[in-house]
Scaffold this motif. Structure first.
Motif, PDB file in Angstrom:
ATOM      1  N   ASP A  73      41.651  22.057  72.162  1.00 19.63           N
ATOM      2  CA  ASP A  73      41.630  23.519  72.281  1.00 19.63           C
ATOM      3  C   ASP A  73      42.739  24.009  73.206  1.00 19.63           C
ATOM      4  O   ASP A  73      43.338  25.072  72.971  1.00 19.63           O
ATOM      5  CB  ASP A  73      40.272  23.994  72.812  1.00 19.63           C
ATOM      6  N   ASP A  76      46.326  23.752  71.429  1.00 18.68           N
ATOM      7  CA  ASP A  76      46.551  24.770  70.387  1.00 18.68           C
ATOM      8  C   ASP A  76      46.924  26.104  71.040  1.00 18.68           C
ATOM      9  O   ASP A  76      46.102  27.005  71.187  1.00 18.68           O
ATOM     10  CB  ASP A  76      45.292  24.908  69.536  1.00 18.68           C
ATOM     11  N   LYS A  79      46.295  29.340  69.115  1.00 20.18           N
ATOM     12  CA  LYS A  79      44.886  29.459  68.712  1.00 20.18           C
ATOM     13  C   LYS A  79      44.727  29.730  67.210  1.00 20.18           C
ATOM     14  O   LYS A  79      43.846  30.483  66.785  1.00 20.18           O
ATOM     15  CB  LYS A  79      44.196  30.590  69.506  1.00 20.18           C
ATOM     16  N   ASP A  80      45.549  29.051  66.404  1.00 16.32           N
ATOM     17  CA  ASP A  80      45.432  29.217  64.946  1.00 16.32           C
ATOM     18  C   ASP A  80      44.595  28.117  64.309  1.00 16.32           C
ATOM     19  O   ASP A  80      44.454  28.055  63.090  1.00 16.32           O
ATOM     20  CB  ASP A  80      46.811  29.259  64.296  1.00 16.32           C
ATOM     21  N   TYR A  82      45.250  24.872  64.452  1.00 14.85           N
ATOM     22  CA  TYR A  82      46.057  23.707  64.082  1.00 14.85           C
ATOM     23  C   TYR A  82      46.872  23.235  65.287  1.00 14.85           C
ATOM     24  O   TYR A  82      47.300  24.037  66.117  1.00 14.85           O
ATOM     25  CB  TYR A  82      47.011  24.028  62.938  1.00 14.85           C
ATOM     26  N   ILE A  83      47.095  21.925  65.332  1.00 13.01           N
ATOM     27  CA  ILE A  83      47.979  21.321  66.326  1.00 13.01           C
ATOM     28  C   ILE A  83      49.263  20.929  65.621  1.00 13.01           C
ATOM     29  O   ILE A  83      49.252  20.058  64.738  1.00 13.01           O
ATOM     30  CB  ILE A  83      47.342  20.075  66.974  1.00 13.01           C
ATOM     31  N   THR A  84      50.370  21.561  65.985  1.00  7.27           N
ATOM     32  CA  THR A  84      51.658  21.226  65.381  1.00  7.27           C
ATOM     33  C   THR A  84      52.346  20.141  66.197  1.00  7.27           C
ATOM     34  O   THR A  84      51.974  19.867  67.347  1.00  7.27           O
ATOM     35  CB  THR A  84      52.565  22.457  65.327  1.00  7.27           C
ATOM     36  N   GLU A  87      53.621  21.699  69.414  1.00  8.20           N
ATOM     37  CA  GLU A  87      52.584  21.893  70.431  1.00  8.20           C
ATOM     38  C   GLU A  87      52.205  20.567  71.077  1.00  8.20           C
ATOM     39  O   GLU A  87      51.990  20.494  72.297  1.00  8.20           O
ATOM     40  CB  GLU A  87      51.345  22.544  69.800  1.00  8.20           C
ATOM     41  N   LYS A 283      50.448  18.983  60.128  1.00 12.21           N
ATOM     42  CA  LYS A 283      49.811  19.540  61.308  1.00 12.21           C
ATOM     43  C   LYS A 283      48.378  19.033  61.331  1.00 12.21           C
ATOM     44  O   LYS A 283      47.867  18.553  60.315  1.00 12.21           O
ATOM     45  CB  LYS A 283      49.858  21.067  61.301  1.00 12.21           C
ATOM     46  N   THR A 285      44.236  19.443  62.232  1.00  9.05           N
ATOM     47  CA  THR A 285      43.057  20.214  62.593  1.00  9.05           C
ATOM     48  C   THR A 285      42.333  19.483  63.717  1.00  9.05           C
ATOM     49  O   THR A 285      42.588  18.300  63.981  1.00  9.05           O
ATOM     50  CB  THR A 285      42.104  20.364  61.401  1.00  9.05           C
ATOM     51  N   LYS A 286      41.430  20.174  64.354  1.00 10.64           N
ATOM     52  CA  LYS A 286      40.622  19.537  65.392  1.00 10.64           C
ATOM     53  C   LYS A 286      39.836  18.378  64.804  1.00 10.64           C
ATOM     54  O   LYS A 286      39.689  17.320  65.440  1.00 10.64           O
ATOM     55  CB  LYS A 286      39.679  20.572  66.009  1.00 10.64           C
TER      56      LYS A 286
END
Length: 315
Positions: A73, A76, A79-80, A82-84, A87, A283, A285-286
């Motif tokens: 969290d 990110d 706060k979209d 996704y973890i790029t 990031e 990318k 997702t959590k």
């Protein structure tokens, strides 16, 4: 990548110099480290920092996953959900910088003996080598004698390289460069020179293939070399020895351990995304991170065990 000073000495009592215990380690940049870590250890240390990685190893798998979720969290930024790669790279750089400066802060008081917020070379020498210099008769072992005689001038050379204003008193930034030279552009020559000195056993000023292999593998039983060593010999011939003269000079050593334009944080971020990106949208997702949690963090259950090592063979 946080790396220790060339010689760490344990003081047995505050304010008193105890008999030192030697642990020599040269600065080893991230570009040359990944394959040296068992299992996912390098990934854990890059993602969390060394101290935090060790704390995760004491947690249950459930606790590790829960804490990892909170870290995701924070990574990110927009706060979209996704973890790029960008990031993740920013996070890894932040973790690395934090570890380095926390490491310096932790040892600062041991060396700043007069509390003037600088560490003079004489203060460092006294705190580190004082017992040896005052009690040379206790160091009769030839190996110990050689270690201290070698490391004192080597430390002094590194200290002077880090001391940009030449006043023989290191500010926090200068002392950080002394302890972590691999992180500073003006210390690159020291990193290369120390690497050469450590591996060049015949002291001819070069690193040949056998010396290169001996630095990572000791064939004490005299049997056939394992496949990974044979591959490393090929790596030496194909990629390390650029001018094909059978040995590495200083320039070739720098190309090996400090490759130009190599961003270890970006490389690690790409690696973590590639290994965890199930739907291949480049990318994370959590859920994708948590599904592959043991690559990012450790726990009591994983503990860099055989299963992880086996799964990590291809990295």
């Amino acid at each position: 990548m946080a790396l220790p000073p060339p010689l760490l000495l344990l003081l047995l009592a505050a304010g008193a110099l105890g008999k030192p215990m030697v642990r020599q380690e040269r600065a080893r940049p991230a570009a040359a480290l990944h394959e040296d870590r068992p299992g996912f250890q390098y990934d854990h240390e890059a993602f969390l920092g060394k101290e935090e990685a060790r704390s995760f190893d004491q947690l249950s798998p459930e606790e590790s996953r829960e804490r990892l979720g909170k870290i995701v969290d924070r990574i990110d930024d927009n706060k979209d959900g996704y973890i790029t790669t960008e990031e993740l790279k920013t996070w890894i750089k932040r973790v690395q910088k934090r570890y380095i400066y926390e490491n310096v802060a932790k040892v600062w008081k041991d060396y700043d003996l007069n509390k003037d917020d600088k560490i003079a070379w004489e203060e460092y020498k006294q705190a580190t080598y004082g017992y040896y210099l005052e009690n040379p008769e206790e160091f009769q072992d030839a190996t110990d004698q050689h270690s201290f005689k070698k490391m004192l001038p080597r430390d002094e050379r590194r200290f002077k390289a880090a001391d940009l204003d030449g006043d023989l008193a290191a500010t926090r930034e200068e002392f950080t460069a002394f302890l972590h030279p691999e992180e500073f552009e003006h210390m690159k020559n020291i990193v290369v020179l120390e690497t050469l000195e450590d591996i060049d056993k015949n002291e001819d000023g070069f690193v040949d293939q056998d010396e290169y292999i001996a630095d990572m593998f000791a064939n004490e039983e005299g049997g056939p070399e394992p496949d990974w060593v044979i591959t490393e010999r090929e790596q030496f011939s194909d990629f390390r020895d650029l001018n094909k003269d059978g040995k590495m000079d200083k320039d070739e050593i720098q190309h090996w351990i400090l490759p130009q334009d190599y961003d270890h944080a970006l490389a690690e971020a790409r690696h973590l995304v590639y290994e965890s990106d199930v739907d291949k949208d480049e990318k994370l997702t959590k859920e994708e991170v948590l599904d592959n949690w043991n690559m990012f963090v450790g726990s009591q259950a994983t503990n860099y065990g055989e299963d992880l090592t086996r799964n990590h063979d291809e990295l």
